[in-house]
Design a protein around this motif. Structure first.
Motif, PDB file in Angstrom:
ATOM      1  N   UNK A 193      41.509  31.382  48.306  1.00 40.92           N
ATOM      2  CA  UNK A 193      41.011  30.214  47.590  1.00 40.92           C
ATOM      3  C   UNK A 193      39.894  30.614  46.626  1.00 40.92           C
ATOM      4  N   UNK A 194      38.940  31.399  47.116  1.00 46.26           N
ATOM      5  CA  UNK A 194      37.840  31.835  46.263  1.00 46.26           C
ATOM      6  C   UNK A 194      38.326  32.623  45.071  1.00 46.26           C
ATOM      7  N   UNK A 195      39.284  33.517  45.301  1.00 38.54           N
ATOM      8  CA  UNK A 195      39.787  34.367  44.218  1.00 38.54           C
ATOM      9  C   UNK A 195      40.581  33.558  43.188  1.00 38.54           C
ATOM     10  N   UNK A 196      41.477  32.696  43.653  1.00 34.79           N
ATOM     11  CA  UNK A 196      42.320  31.925  42.736  1.00 34.79           C
ATOM     12  C   UNK A 196      41.488  30.985  41.865  1.00 34.79           C
ATOM     13  N   UNK A 197      40.590  30.263  42.491  1.00 34.05           N
ATOM     14  CA  UNK A 197      39.811  29.285  41.733  1.00 34.05           C
ATOM     15  C   UNK A 197      38.808  29.981  40.819  1.00 34.05           C
ATOM     16  N   UNK A 198      38.217  31.077  41.287  1.00 36.39           N
ATOM     17  CA  UNK A 198      37.285  31.825  40.437  1.00 36.39           C
ATOM     18  C   UNK A 198      38.006  32.404  39.228  1.00 36.39           C
ATOM     19  N   UNK A 199      39.209  32.912  39.427  1.00 38.56           N
ATOM     20  CA  UNK A 199      39.985  33.456  38.307  1.00 38.56           C
ATOM     21  C   UNK A 199      40.334  32.356  37.309  1.00 38.56           C
ATOM     22  N   UNK A 200      40.698  31.198  37.839  1.00 43.31           N
ATOM     23  CA  UNK A 200      41.051  30.097  36.932  1.00 43.31           C
ATOM     24  C   UNK A 200      39.825  29.643  36.142  1.00 43.31           C
ATOM     25  N   UNK A 201      38.695  29.558  36.807  1.00 40.68           N
ATOM     26  CA  UNK A 201      37.475  29.142  36.110  1.00 40.68           C
ATOM     27  C   UNK A 201      37.117  30.131  35.006  1.00 40.68           C
ATOM     28  N   UNK A 202      37.260  31.416  35.274  1.00 41.80           N
ATOM     29  CA  UNK A 202      36.944  32.427  34.269  1.00 41.80           C
ATOM     30  C   UNK A 202      37.887  32.319  33.074  1.00 41.80           C
ATOM     31  N   UNK A 203      39.182  32.133  33.349  1.00 41.46           N
ATOM     32  CA  UNK A 203      40.139  31.976  32.255  1.00 41.46           C
ATOM     33  C   UNK A 203      39.844  30.716  31.441  1.00 41.46           C
TER      34      UNK A 203
END
Length: 459
Positions: A193-203
C-alpha cells in the motif's frame, strides 16, 4: 456561590484529567481539520468533494453511492490471500483502531456512532485502495469492472477522484487505516500500500510539474505520511531550509537567516516593480539532480540581480491544491512547517496584476491555460485571503532572506536609475547606437571647446 464554586472546580479537575490523558496518548502530529471560515469563504467550492466523499467531515455527502463503495470492498475481499479474511474480520480489526483514528481529527464527531465510524473507515479505505493499490486479485470475475489499475488517469471521472482523494484537506482518513486494510489482505500489504500510493503520488506531482522527487520518502529519513494530502505536501520542501524545521527556535543555525536580527518585512513587491529595480526573472526546469527539485525552490543569484523561479504550470486544479495545502499547514505548522504558505504569499504578491502575469509568462515563470492574464492575476490576488502567516519570522518564512535582499535592491536609487536607462535606451539596439553616437559627439564637442579655450588663452 458554593454550588457554582464546586461546579467550576469539578470542570477544572475534568479538564486537567483530559489534558493528562492526551499527553499520555501522544496525539498525532498532523490533524485533519476544517478549513477556517475566512479562508473557505473566498473559494468555498475548492474544499468540497465533487465525486467521492472520504472521512467523517464529508460523511453526510455519501458520494459516490454506497453501491460503488461496496463494489470496492468486494474488490479488496477478492484479493485476500486467506479465505478467513471476511468482512467481520476487517470490521473487528478496524474497530480496535477507531479511537486512534478519531484522535487524528480536530472534531469529535459525536453524531457518528462507533459502528458508523468503523463502517465508514472500511468502505472509504477500500475505495481508495481499489483505485490506487494493485492487489494480486484471485477471483475477481464478478467485480472486475470495479477494479482500477494505477494507469487509470485517462478519464475525467478518474481525474475527479484524484482531485477529491489527494487534494482536499477535509476529505481524508488516516494513512494507517489504508495500511491496516492492506496488511489484512496480503502478506506484504502494508508495504504494498505504501509503495503503490507513494509511487502514484510522485507520478501525479511529476505530471503536474510540481515536484520531481520526495526527499522525506527516501531512506534513511523514511517518513510515512499521515494522510494523502500530507503525502503530496512531503514532495514540496524547498532545499536548504534548516531554519524551517518544526520546533526550531530563533537561535537555530541553518542557513543563517534565523541568527540575524529579525526586522519587519512588508509585502513583496510586484514583478513589474522588481523589474524597475533591475531584477531579472528566469525560469528553470526541475531536475532530480539539479538545483531545482520542486516549485518552492526559488533562488536569488549571488549578485542579487536574477531571481530564479521554477516554472509553475497553472490549471484550475492548481488553486485547489495550493489552498488545501495551506489549509493543512494552518492547522499543523509545528509538524509540517509553512513552506507552501510562504511560497503562495510570494507568488500571490509577485503576480497580483495583469502586467505582472504577462511579464512572468514571457519569462517562462508562469504557464497557464486561463482565458487571459487578468484572470490569472485575480486568482493570485485571492489565493492567500484569510491566511494567517508571519512573514517577518525567518523561522517560518524560508524566503525571508531573499525578500530582504530584494527589498534592499529595490530601494537603491542607483540601481533603479541604471535599470531605467537600460530599459529605455538599451532595450532597442538602434536607440543604443544613437545614444552612443550622441555621447561620442558630446565628448568631441567638449574636447573642441577645451582646445578652443586653451588656444584663446595662449593667444
Amino acid at each position: 456561590m458554593d454550588p457554582l464554586v464546586n461546579e467550576l472546580k469539578r470542570k477544572l479537575d475534568s479538564l486537567k484529567s483530559s489534558m493528562a490523558q492526551l499527553e499520555e496518548d501522544s496525539p498525532p502530529g498532523i490533524m485533519v481539520a476544517k478549513v477556517g471560515h475566512l479562508t473557505r469563504n473566498v473559494r468555498n467550492g475548492e474544499y468540497d468533494p465533487d465525486h467521492v466523499s472520504i472521512g467523517p467531515y464529508n460523511y453526510h455527502w455519501q458520494i459516490p453511492t454506497q453501491q460503488d463503495k461496496l463494489r470496492s470492498l468486494a474488490v479488496v475481499l477478492s484479493a485476500a490471500e486467506e479465505p478467513s479474511m471476511t468482512v467481520e474480520v476487517y470490521l473487528k480489526e478496524l474497530a480496535f483502531l477507531e479511537d486512534k483514528a478519531r484522535s487524528y481529527y480536530a472534531n469529535t464527531f459525536d453524531g457518528i456512532t462507533k459502528h458508523q465510524f468503523v463502517h465508514m473507515l472500511l468502505l472509504d479505505g477500500c475505495y481508495i485502495l481499489s483505485r490506487f493499490a494493485s492487489f494480486p486479485a484471485k477471483h475477481t470475475a464478478h467485480v472486475a469492472g470495479a477494479a482500477r489499475s494505477s494507469a487509470f488517469a485517462a478519464s475525467l471521472e478518474d481525474l475527479a477522484v484524484v482531485r477529491d482523494v489527494f487534494f482536499l484537506a477535509e476529505n481524508q482518513i488516516p494513512f494507517f487505516v489504508l495500511e491496516k486494510i492492506g496488511e489484512l489482505t496480503v502478506s506484504d500489504g502494508k508495504a504494498l500500500v505504501g509503495r503503490c500510493i507513494a509511487d502514484h503520488a510522485l507520478e501525479l506531482m511529476k505530471a503536474q510539474r510540481y515536484a520531481v522527487a520526495a526527499p522525506a520518502m527516501v531512506p534513511p529519513e523514511l517518513t510515512a505520511p499521515e494522510n494523502l494530502l500530507h503525502l503530496l505536501h512531503m514532495h514540496l520542501k524547498p532545499q536548504e531550509t534548516d531554519v524551517l524545521l518544526p520546533g526550531r527556535g530563533a537561535t537555530g543555525t541553518g542557513n543563517g537567516a534565523a541568527d540575524k536580527t529579525v526586522s519587519s518585512v512588508g509585502r513583496w513587491r510586484t514583478a513589474t516593480e522588481y523589474s524597475y529595480a533591475g531584477v531579472e526573472f528566469r525560469s528553470q526546469e526541475m531536475s532530480e539532480k539539479g538545483g531545482v527539485r520542486c516549485i518552492l525552490d526559488v533562488k536569488l543569484d549571488s549578485g542579487g540581480g536574477t531571481l530564479v523561479v521554477p516554472r509553475l504550470d497553472i490549471d484550475n486544479e492548481t488553486w485547489r491544491l495550493l489552498r488545501n495545502l495551506m489549509g493543512l499547514e494552518q492547522r499543523n505548522r509545528e509538524a509540517v512547517g509553512s513552506h507552501v504558505t510562504a511560497y503562495c504569499i510570494f507568488m500571490s504578491q509577485l503576480a497580483s496584476d495583469r502586467k505582472d502575469v504577462e511579464m512572468l509568462s514571457k519569462r517562462g515563470v508562469i504557464v497557464h491555460a486561463h482565458g487571459n492574464d487578468g484572470e490569472v492575476a485575480q486568482h493570485f490576488a485571492d489565493l492567500c485571503k484569510g491566511i494567517t502567516f508571519d512573514k517577518s519570522d525567518p523561522n517560518i518564512n524560508y524566503l525571508w532572506d531573499t525578500r530582504q535582499k530584494l527589498d534592499k535592491r529595490s530601494r537603491s536609487y542607483r540601481r533603479r536609475w541604471m535599470a531605467w536607462l537600460r530599459r529605455k535606451y538599451f532595450s532597442n539596439p538602434w536607440l543604443a547606437v544613437g545614444l552612443l553616437a550622441a555621447a561620442i559627439g558630446l565628448v568631441c564637442e567638449l574636447v573642441q571647446a577645451v582646445y578652443s579655450a586653451l588656444s584663446y588663452k595662449q593667444a
